[in-house]
Design an enzyme around this catalytic site. Sequence first.
Site, PDB file in Angstrom:
ATOM      1  N   THR A   1       0.846  -1.184   0.000  1.00 39.22           N
ATOM      2  CA  THR A   1       0.000   0.000   0.000  1.00 39.22           C
ATOM      3  C   THR A   1       0.888   1.243   0.000  1.00 39.22           C
ATOM      4  O   THR A   1       1.934   1.262   0.623  1.00 39.22           O
ATOM      5  CB  THR A   1      -0.887   0.025   1.258  1.00 39.22           C
ATOM      6  OG1 THR A   1      -1.616  -1.187   1.279  1.00 39.22           O
ATOM      7  CG2 THR A   1      -1.824   1.199   1.263  1.00 39.22           C
ATOM      8  N   ARG A  29     -11.729  -9.908  -1.943  1.00 33.07           N
ATOM      9  CA  ARG A  29     -11.533  -9.272  -0.630  1.00 33.07           C
ATOM     10  C   ARG A  29     -11.121  -7.806  -0.769  1.00 33.07           C
ATOM     11  O   ARG A  29     -10.343  -7.434  -1.619  1.00 33.07           O
ATOM     12  CB  ARG A  29     -10.430 -10.040   0.121  1.00 33.07           C
ATOM     13  CG  ARG A  29     -10.056  -9.430   1.472  1.00 33.07           C
ATOM     14  CD  ARG A  29      -8.830  -8.563   1.380  1.00 33.07           C
ATOM     15  NE  ARG A  29      -8.391  -8.063   2.678  1.00 33.07           N
ATOM     16  CZ  ARG A  29      -7.390  -7.197   2.826  1.00 33.07           C
ATOM     17  NH1 ARG A  29      -6.756  -6.730   1.756  1.00 33.07           N
ATOM     18  NH2 ARG A  29      -7.026  -6.781   4.037  1.00 33.07           N
ATOM     19  N   ILE A  30     -11.685  -6.953   0.043  1.00 33.16           N
ATOM     20  CA  ILE A  30     -11.325  -5.530   0.073  1.00 33.16           C
ATOM     21  C   ILE A  30     -10.867  -5.193   1.488  1.00 33.16           C
ATOM     22  O   ILE A  30     -11.522  -5.565   2.470  1.00 33.16           O
ATOM     23  CB  ILE A  30     -12.547  -4.658  -0.296  1.00 33.16           C
ATOM     24  CG1 ILE A  30     -12.951  -4.908  -1.746  1.00 33.16           C
ATOM     25  CG2 ILE A  30     -12.252  -3.175  -0.077  1.00 33.16           C
ATOM     26  CD1 ILE A  30     -14.246  -4.221  -2.130  1.00 33.16           C
ATOM     27  N   ASP A  32      -8.891  -1.902   3.946  1.00 29.97           N
ATOM     28  CA  ASP A  32      -9.283  -0.551   4.374  1.00 29.97           C
ATOM     29  C   ASP A  32      -8.950   0.502   3.337  1.00 29.97           C
ATOM     30  O   ASP A  32      -9.521   1.601   3.339  1.00 29.97           O
ATOM     31  CB  ASP A  32      -8.587  -0.217   5.705  1.00 29.97           C
ATOM     32  CG  ASP A  32      -7.075  -0.181   5.550  1.00 29.97           C
ATOM     33  OD1 ASP A  32      -6.514  -1.110   4.964  1.00 29.97           O
ATOM     34  OD2 ASP A  32      -6.465   0.818   5.999  1.00 29.97           O
ATOM     35  N   THR A  52      -2.076   2.046   6.378  1.00 36.53           N
ATOM     36  CA  THR A  52      -1.564   0.840   5.731  1.00 36.53           C
ATOM     37  C   THR A  52      -1.431  -0.239   6.789  1.00 36.53           C
ATOM     38  O   THR A  52      -1.079   0.049   7.930  1.00 36.53           O
ATOM     39  CB  THR A  52      -0.191   1.084   5.068  1.00 36.53           C
ATOM     40  OG1 THR A  52       0.286  -0.150   4.533  1.00 36.53           O
ATOM     41  CG2 THR A  52       0.833   1.613   6.058  1.00 36.53           C
ATOM     42  N   GLY A  53      -1.756  -1.496   6.410  1.00 36.09           N
ATOM     43  CA  GLY A  53      -1.641  -2.570   7.394  1.00 36.09           C
ATOM     44  C   GLY A  53      -2.718  -3.610   7.192  1.00 36.09           C
ATOM     45  O   GLY A  53      -3.238  -3.771   6.083  1.00 36.09           O
TER      46      GLY A  53
END
Lengths: 135, 171
Positions: A1, A29-30, A32, A52-53
């Site tokens: 990201t 899959r999505i 954040d 990010t994470g």
Amino acid sequence: TVGAVARDRHGNLAAGTSTGGMTGKRWDRIGDAPIIGAGTYADNRACAVSATGTGEYFIRANVASSICNLMRLTGMGPREAADNLMAEVAELGGSGGVIVVSPQGEAAFSFNTSGMYRGRANSEGLNEVAIFAEE
Amino acid sequence: TDWAIALHGGAGTLSREAMTPEREAEYTASLQAALDAGAAILAEGGTAEDAIVAVITILEDDPLFNAGRGAVLTWDGGISHDASIMLGDSRAAGATAGTSTVRHPILLAQEVMRDGRHVFLSGAGAEEFADRTELERMEPEWFITQPRVEALERYRANSTASLADDEHRYG
């Protein structure tokens, strides 16, 4: 990201995030990154955030807009507000980091991993990039 | 402070021991180039929106980072990019998920924001929306890099192994 947040000379804030998501993701899959309020948020009254994470935890903790609300409603600075939300992500079992810029032009990082590719600069001459937590 | 900018290129298990000095130099140079591009726009009086889009499009083209070219791959070895953008003055926002042909996903999110009718589009619908823009489209090969192919193979091998364990675990 990857992500960026900025405050310009007119006092306007902006935030953006872009990602491939997680390796081997299934079922469309999505995380954040594309979710306003979780991975990205901007409000001239409060802040601009990019995260990010482990996206599932940033969604559950509603990280980006919560950081803004903390700053707007309590007067907290960007680093403290970001640390608060990252502590919540950690409690939930997630990891990662955020970058935040305030309406006053403070640029802050907060992350609970051993590294985050990051950088910041401002009109006062600050210009730095870093990778590892201890930098 | 007149203007400020911050960027990230992802967070995770990163250690100096596991990274060669050459690799560290590559990442540092990429981060610096993207940061300087955004800072230059702001220093010249440009908008926060233009500055973050400049930073993110540079990092999306850089295969070192998990976005655009060089992003991680799906279970099936496919491409599925997500992006979002938001402006602090109007709280205008745009987001897209599951796109696979748009060179700069952040520009597609910006198009959705500028269109103004919606905030979040995904999958085939987002691709169809992109058809109505001038945004650059790329073939899958442009996005796919060997390190990400290998990472996916390791991930699938690990996942399959752990599935097998699960079977045992259920007796």
